[in-house]
Enzyme design. Sequence first.
Site, PDB file in Angstrom:
ATOM      1  CG  HIS A   1       1.417   5.574  -5.485  1.00 38.32           C
ATOM      2  ND1 HIS A   1       2.745   5.830  -5.701  1.00 38.32           N
ATOM      3  CD2 HIS A   1       0.820   5.695  -6.697  1.00 38.32           C
ATOM      4  CE1 HIS A   1       2.956   6.090  -6.982  1.00 38.32           C
ATOM      5  NE2 HIS A   1       1.796   6.008  -7.608  1.00 38.32           N
TER       6      HIS A   1
ATOM      7  CG  ASP B   1      -1.526   2.140 -13.560  1.00 36.03           C
ATOM      8  OD1 ASP B   1      -1.584   3.375 -13.496  1.00 36.03           O
ATOM      9  OD2 ASP B   1      -0.470   1.500 -13.582  1.00 36.03           O
TER      10      ASP B   1
END
Length: 445
Positions: free
Chosen positions: A353, A257
């Site tokens: 995403h 991330d």
Amino acid sequence: MVSTDSSRKTRAGGARDGAGSGDDGARGGGGISRRRLIGSAGAAGATGLVLGAAGGATGYAATRPAEAAALTTVGSTQVMFHGKHQAGITTPLQARGHLVAFDLVPGAGRKEAAALMRRWSAAAERLMAGDPAGGGAADGPDHDTGIALDAGPSSLTVTFGFGRTFFERTGLTGNRPPGLDPLPPFSSDRIDAGRSNGDLWVQIGADDALVAFHALRAVQKEAAPAARVRWQMNGFNRAPGATAQPMTARNLMGQVDGTNNPKPTESDFERRVFVPGGTDAKYDWLAGGSYAVVRRIRMLLDDWEKLPVQRQEQVIGRRKKDGAPLSGGTETTAMDLDRAGPDGKLLIPDNAHARISSPERNSGAAMLRRPFSYHDGISADGTPDAGLLFICWQADPLRGFVPVQRKLDRGDALSPFIRHEASGLFAVPGGAADGEYVGQRLLES
């Protein structure tokens, strides 16, 4: 929106946000080289001065010379309070964080707010320097708690922002910038108003949990009698040194991330992240500052963890193992959004995403994402109350967060596995010069 495509590296060094001095070296001599510190900070996306094992220990030794010599790199790293920008924006991710919003008490106005910001700024400057008395005088009724008595600065940062209602409470609505217009509603929102917004916002980060908590207690104590806590959220990230080499952090879904953030080396980084000066005299107090969008995003981990890894990768658009795009390459390889597999299907699905949130699909819209993970135990339904304290920084939220979130809201494959439960938008002033407090240009205008 989960910040799957945001850039941040775990590191040993700290950073000064926008120091603007051109001096990126550590102070003094010591056991860690200047080159190593700067390289570590650069990999993390930091932009300014690093005071590492040598520099942080030098400043800290003024109060604890015997202990300072033994401080580890993590403990001795110092982030500067004064500078063009506030600390905690481009500072590399810290291991512990506290987000807390305050409301001014009834009857408190501009005068009381100015006095509070003076107190907060003075406390933050001392605490970030590793001063053990930063949380109060050594004696008297408000003596220091002693929580962080044995620790160095540990990359502590304290960042201050103003919410939309702050300007009403202080009679400064004429200086409220248009970037603080309320965020639009999104279909995935399940917003708890009691844990959203606020007159004032403080972000605290450090690489030591006790140092971070010490700063939190100091901020809370200094708030009286002008303000009281509206809400508080506590977060964490991977600790520096936990991996064999600096690497992008993972979130609680196990995904890498932090890959595609705007980087300080890019020519348009300042334009994307920080508010320029000279556009309108009413808003010059915000020059060098930024806007922070804060979202508490619950991850539905029980549902997510039932998916096979291959399906998780299709939802995100990146490999779970190393964060590389499904179109091939390594983590830092640019996504090939048009590449198809042998079956003719896009390797990165239309609703992935990473695809939907990419700047290429949002007219270049970008944010500097700087989150913390959180875990608040088990909910009444037996599921983990865990997820992401999403914080993103931009020069204009209507051109950064809002258009990207609108696209995600219309078809992100990740949406069934997350829930936005709290939201806030804050104008974060530029950094304070020597002798100034944060927000002085607004409150004394």
